[in-house]
Design an enzyme around this catalytic site. Structure first.
Site, PDB file in Angstrom:
ATOM      1  N   GLY A  10      40.122  28.980  43.862  1.00 30.30           N
ATOM      2  CA  GLY A  10      40.980  29.493  44.932  1.00 30.30           C
ATOM      3  C   GLY A  10      40.626  28.835  46.266  1.00 30.30           C
ATOM      4  N   ASP A  36      37.335  35.144  33.379  1.00 36.11           N
ATOM      5  CA  ASP A  36      38.289  36.150  33.850  1.00 36.11           C
ATOM      6  C   ASP A  36      37.510  37.441  34.067  1.00 36.11           C
ATOM      7  OD1 ASP A  36      40.180  38.121  34.182  1.00 36.11           O
ATOM      8  OD2 ASP A  36      41.578  37.268  32.737  1.00 36.11           O
ATOM      9  N   ALA A  63      40.345  37.224  43.248  1.00 34.26           N
ATOM     10  CA  ALA A  63      41.121  38.396  43.657  1.00 34.26           C
ATOM     11  C   ALA A  63      42.588  38.181  43.322  1.00 34.26           C
ATOM     12  CB  ALA A  63      40.979  38.624  45.166  1.00 34.26           C
ATOM     13  N   TYR A 128      47.391  46.709  47.681  1.00 37.81           N
ATOM     14  CA  TYR A 128      46.377  45.656  47.820  1.00 37.81           C
ATOM     15  C   TYR A 128      45.153  46.207  48.571  1.00 37.81           C
ATOM     16  CZ  TYR A 128      44.136  41.408  49.683  1.00 37.81           C
ATOM     17  OH  TYR A 128      43.224  40.434  50.045  1.00 37.81           O
ATOM     18  N   LYS A 132      41.401  46.722  47.050  1.00 36.99           N
ATOM     19  CA  LYS A 132      40.243  46.010  47.621  1.00 36.99           C
ATOM     20  C   LYS A 132      39.169  47.016  48.057  1.00 36.99           C
ATOM     21  CE  LYS A 132      39.795  42.137  48.415  1.00 36.99           C
ATOM     22  NZ  LYS A 132      39.169  41.054  47.593  1.00 36.99           N
ATOM     23  N   TRP A 152      43.251  37.073  57.604  1.00 40.81           N
ATOM     24  CA  TRP A 152      44.174  35.959  57.878  1.00 40.81           C
ATOM     25  C   TRP A 152      43.562  34.594  57.516  1.00 40.81           C
ATOM     26  CZ3 TRP A 152      47.416  36.698  62.986  1.00 40.81           C
ATOM     27  CH2 TRP A 152      47.925  38.004  63.024  1.00 40.81           C
TER      28      TRP A 152
HETATM   29  N1  NAP Z   1      44.092  34.970  51.978  1.00 39.02           N
HETATM   30  C1  NAP Z   1      43.876  35.847  52.961  1.00 39.02           C
HETATM   31  O1  NAP Z   1      44.578  35.849  53.962  1.00 39.02           O
HETATM   32  C2  NAP Z   1      42.750  36.846  52.835  1.00 39.02           C
HETATM   33  C3  NAP Z   1      42.522  37.725  53.900  1.00 39.02           C
HETATM   34  C4  NAP Z   1      41.467  38.630  53.793  1.00 39.02           C
HETATM   35  C5  NAP Z   1      40.675  38.651  52.673  1.00 39.02           C
HETATM   36  N2  NAP Z   1      40.931  37.796  51.651  1.00 39.02           N
HETATM   37  C6  NAP Z   1      40.069  37.838  50.482  1.00 39.02           C
HETATM   38  O2  NAP Z   1      39.392  36.606  50.402  1.00 39.02           O
HETATM   39  C7  NAP Z   1      39.116  36.296  49.040  1.00 39.02           C
HETATM   40  C8  NAP Z   1      39.567  34.880  48.719  1.00 39.02           C
HETATM   41  O3  NAP Z   1      40.954  34.774  48.968  1.00 39.02           O
HETATM   42  P1  NAP Z   1      41.743  33.405  48.785  1.00 39.02           P
HETATM   43  O4  NAP Z   1      42.769  33.373  49.870  1.00 39.02           O
HETATM   44  O5  NAP Z   1      40.806  32.295  48.597  1.00 39.02           O
HETATM   45  O6  NAP Z   1      42.505  33.716  47.425  1.00 39.02           O
HETATM   46  P2  NAP Z   1      43.209  32.736  46.373  1.00 39.02           P
HETATM   47  O7  NAP Z   1      43.362  31.368  46.956  1.00 39.02           O
HETATM   48  O8  NAP Z   1      44.403  33.473  45.894  1.00 39.02           O
HETATM   49  O9  NAP Z   1      42.135  32.642  45.240  1.00 39.02           O
HETATM   50  C9  NAP Z   1      41.844  33.709  44.390  1.00 39.02           C
HETATM   51  C10 NAP Z   1      41.262  33.141  43.144  1.00 39.02           C
HETATM   52  O10 NAP Z   1      40.944  34.210  42.258  1.00 39.02           O
HETATM   53  C11 NAP Z   1      41.310  33.804  40.953  1.00 39.02           C
HETATM   54  N3  NAP Z   1      41.510  34.961  40.100  1.00 39.02           N
HETATM   55  C12 NAP Z   1      42.555  35.822  40.082  1.00 39.02           C
HETATM   56  N4  NAP Z   1      42.361  36.751  39.119  1.00 39.02           N
HETATM   57  C13 NAP Z   1      41.186  36.458  38.529  1.00 39.02           C
HETATM   58  C14 NAP Z   1      40.453  37.031  37.477  1.00 39.02           C
HETATM   59  N5  NAP Z   1      40.908  38.096  36.823  1.00 39.02           N
HETATM   60  N6  NAP Z   1      39.277  36.479  37.117  1.00 39.02           N
HETATM   61  C15 NAP Z   1      38.806  35.377  37.753  1.00 39.02           C
HETATM   62  N7  NAP Z   1      39.466  34.777  38.764  1.00 39.02           N
HETATM   63  C16 NAP Z   1      40.636  35.320  39.145  1.00 39.02           C
HETATM   64  C17 NAP Z   1      42.573  32.997  41.135  1.00 39.02           C
HETATM   65  O11 NAP Z   1      42.784  32.190  39.996  1.00 39.02           O
HETATM   66  P3  NAP Z   1      44.295  31.855  39.540  1.00 39.02           P
HETATM   67  O12 NAP Z   1      44.840  31.007  40.656  1.00 39.02           O
HETATM   68  O13 NAP Z   1      44.087  31.133  38.248  1.00 39.02           O
HETATM   69  O14 NAP Z   1      44.992  33.170  39.409  1.00 39.02           O
HETATM   70  C18 NAP Z   1      42.226  32.203  42.388  1.00 39.02           C
HETATM   71  O15 NAP Z   1      41.535  31.018  42.048  1.00 39.02           O
HETATM   72  C19 NAP Z   1      39.795  37.380  48.216  1.00 39.02           C
HETATM   73  O16 NAP Z   1      38.835  38.365  47.901  1.00 39.02           O
HETATM   74  C20 NAP Z   1      40.813  37.971  49.171  1.00 39.02           C
HETATM   75  O17 NAP Z   1      41.114  39.308  48.850  1.00 39.02           O
HETATM   76  C21 NAP Z   1      41.941  36.888  51.714  1.00 39.02           C
END
Ligand code: NAP
Length: 297
Positions: A10, A36, A63, A128, A132, A152
């Site tokens: 991710g 997973d 996530a 969501y 979380k 963000w």
């Molecule tokens: N993006 C934001 O704005 C934001 C803001 C605040 C907090 N966060 C938190 O920051 C963290 C990282 O976010 P990100 O933006 O990097 O997210 P992301 O790009 O969507 O990456 C999430 C990763 O988790 C993997 N995943 C999903 N389900 C899974 C499972 N069951 N087992 C193992 N891997 C799994 C996904 O794989 P697949 O692609 O194969 O599904 C993806 O590689 C998360 O905890 C998120 O809640 C994000």
């Protein structure tokens, strides 16, 4: 520090693996296909990563991050963002390693009007956010856990607001219409990755807030993206009510980062630094694509 990263493909996961390797640490970023964390049937296989890789640090970046989809896919949201966190923490516990888990500003309802401290009452507005929050409890049940809430996120390596704005500009879908009545702090994924590893290395546990500075509205953030990308794009401020979405968003989600700054001994970075790097990355991607197209043509 041998580091195992769940959700390693991710946006944040890739940044954590890169940051760990830049420190000379062995880092293994696992895709969902490799590990997973929500698959209960494969928990033993998951624990096998502790026995085979012997991590000294486990970081959970996995996530279900599609905030609107979580409203209709509630079971999946709680499985991945909630219970699965216990499985990831169990891998850390098996290796007697610290566990770093990433959470979100969406655990708050956005009515505070002053930056949210780590002890501020949580009241998520969306599935969501609730899922979380459940994940945080599972993480904190292990005594060597650090939960870092952030907001963000943007950067290379994933769909995010900056890439979306650039795509809209390049597709000629202008003027951009962007909400002006939601305020928060953009956070550059590589800066967050550095923060996570600094905190882990410092042995910090419990909850810590991390984001970049200064707070902006989505509108002001988009205006800066547009200015840096192409100068002449018009950005029109609109109200959230004009953009109804399945999951409600907090109107104000500024996290108080004083605990981070005390622990790390440095201030959080301005998001503008990360924005410049992200736009340069997106320009390189587009130039490479054009070059490849040119060669084929
Ligand atoms: N993006 C934001 O704005 C934001 C803001 C605040 C907090 N966060 C938190 O920051 C963290 C990282 O976010 P990100 O933006 O990097 O997210 P992301 O790009 O969507 O990456 C999430 C990763 O988790 C993997 N995943 C999903 N389900 C899974 C499972 N069951 N087992 C193992 N891997 C799994 C996904 O794989 P697949 O692609 O194969 O599904 C993806 O590689 C998360 O905890 C998120 O809640 C994000």
């Amino acid at each position: 520090m041998r580091s195992l990263v769940f959700g390693g493909t991710g946006m944040l996961g890739q940044a954590v693996v890169a940051e760990a390797r830049s420190r000379g640490w062995a880092a293994l970023g696992l895709s969902r296909a490799q590990a997973d964390i929500a698959d209960v049937a494969h928990c033993e296989r998951l624990l096998g990563w502790a026995d085979s890789f012997h991590p000294e640090l486990v970081v959970n970046c996995a996530a279900f991050t599609k905030v609107d989809a979580c409203e209709t896919e509630r079971t999946q949201a709680f499985a991945v963002n909630g219970e699965a966190v216990a499985h990831a923490a169990a891998v850390a516990a098996r290796a007697a390693a610290p566990f770093v888990h990433v959470s979100t500003d969406y655990v708050f309802d956005g009515t505070a009007g002053v930056p949210y401290g780590e002890d501020a009452p949580t009241a998520p507005l969306s599935v969501y956010g609730r899922s979380k929050l459940a994940g945080e409890s599972h993480a904190l049940a292990y005594d060597r856990s650090l939960v870092v809430r952030t907001s963000w996120l943007f950067g290379p390596g994933g769909p995010n607001f900056v890439a979306t704005m650039v795509d809209l500009i390049e597709a000629g879908r202008v003027p951009l219409r962007v909400v002006r009545d939601q305020e928060g702090c953009p956070t550059y994924a590589p800066f967050l990755a550095r923060a996570l590893l600094d905190l882990a290395q410092g042995g910090v546990t419990g909850i810590v807030h991390y984001r970049n500075r200064e707070p902006v509205s989505w509108y002001a953030f988009a205006a800066e993206i547009a200015r840096l990308w192409s100068g002449a794009v018009e950005v029109v401020p609109v109200a959230t009510a004009e953009f109804p979405r399945p999951a409600p968003r907090p109107a104000y989600s500024v996290l108080d980062v004083r605990r981070f700054e005390r622990s790390a001994g440095r201030p959080v970075e301005p998001w503008e630094w990360g924005l410049v790097e992200t736009l340069a990355h997106l320009r390189r991607l587009r130039q490479d694509r054009e070059l490849r197209k040119g060669r084929r043509g």
